[in-house]
Design an enzyme around this catalytic site. Structure first.
Site, short mmCIF file in Angstrom:
data_model
loop_
_atom_site.label_atom_id
_atom_site.label_comp_id
_atom_site.label_asym_id
_atom_site.label_seq_id
_atom_site.Cartn_x
_atom_site.Cartn_y
_atom_site.Cartn_z
CE1 TYR A 49 -1.14 9.33 -1.93
CE2 TYR A 49 -2.14 7.39 -2.92
CZ TYR A 49 -1.59 8.65 -3.05
OH TYR A 49 -1.48 9.23 -4.29
CB SER A 63 -1.59 2.79 -4.98
OG SER A 63 -2.20 3.99 -4.53
CG ASN A 64 -7.65 2.32 -3.18
OD1 ASN A 64 -7.81 1.29 -3.82
ND2 ASN A 64 -8.18 2.49 -1.99
CG ASP A 85 -1.64 1.27 1.45
OD1 ASP A 85 -2.45 1.61 0.58
OD2 ASP A 85 -1.42 1.93 2.48
#
Length: 225
Positions: A10, A116-117, A8
């Site tokens: 953030y 990541s998103n 991930d």
């Protein structure tokens, strides 16, 4: 055993609340609280869009979350000031343990990818500016699927992209919901507990490992090999 590891971004590799100096200039005394609320709301908005199947990329979620926070604190910023603030998200700093931790994991032979998103181009820019990008082998974004973590399709996509199975595909995140999502989808998952007071959600789903940072993760995996 060598793993294909999705990190991930953030909150795990870079600090999303590391906007203090930029926020203080425009927001003033409420900068810390504003930054935390902004982070929480953009994640919430991503969750909502995934459930509603009304996808817009993470930049849109971030912009709308900013507007929400401005409304909460009754602050007016010009469009130019808002754009300047949004641009600062490409300049977030890496946590101190990240680069040495990734270096050690790479030496052990693990495949390392950002997962990541955020849209891939934005994530690559952020990771380049924070000097993390040279230590990764890939960037994988949910934008390819037009949905968000913790949708299980996203974690299955990670396995597909790194060409491995759930026994050797590992998700590493400081977000408990992300770890739970990965475990529910069948992956190995590590929770990076960034803060002594952080709590893991009581969902009767536990991470395979809990570490304080990526250096500790590298040490644990080295001992297991």
């Amino acid at each position: 055993m060598n793993y294909s590891i999705g990190f991930d971004v953030y909150g795990t590799l870079v600090d999303p609340v590391d906007m203090g100096q930029h926020l203080e200039t425009l927001i003033g005394n409420h900068a810390t609280e504003f930054g935390q609320l902004w982070h929480e709301k953009k994640v919430e908005y991503a969750f909502r869009r995934a459930l509603m199947r009304q996808y817009a990329d993470f930049t849109v979620c971030t912009q709308q979350a900013l507007q929400y926070c401005l409304n909460v604190y009754q602050i007016t910023l010009s469009s130019t000031e808002q754009q300047a603030l949004m641009a600062k998200f490409s300049q977030l700093s890496a946590f101190e343990d990240v680069i040495p931790g990734l270096n050690e994991l790479a030496k052990q032979g693990h495949f390392l990818a950002a997962f990541s998103n955020g849209p891939e181009l934005s994530v690559r820019k952020l990771l380049t500016n924070s000097q993390i990008m040279p230590h990764l082998q890939s960037v994988i974004s949910v934008d390819d699927l037009h949905t968000y973590k913790p949708n299980p399709d996203v974690y299955h996509y990670l396995m597909k992209r790194v060409q491995t199975d759930n026994n050797t595909c590992m998700m590493v995140s400081s977000n408990a919901w992300d770890v739970i999502g990965a475990k529910a989808a069948g992956l190995q998952a590590v929770w990076v507990k960034r803060g002594a007071n952080k709590l893991f959600d009581p969902w009767d789903i536990q991470p395979d490992l809990i570490v304080s940072d990526l250096i500790e993760l590298a040490d644990v995996l080295k001992q297991k090999s």
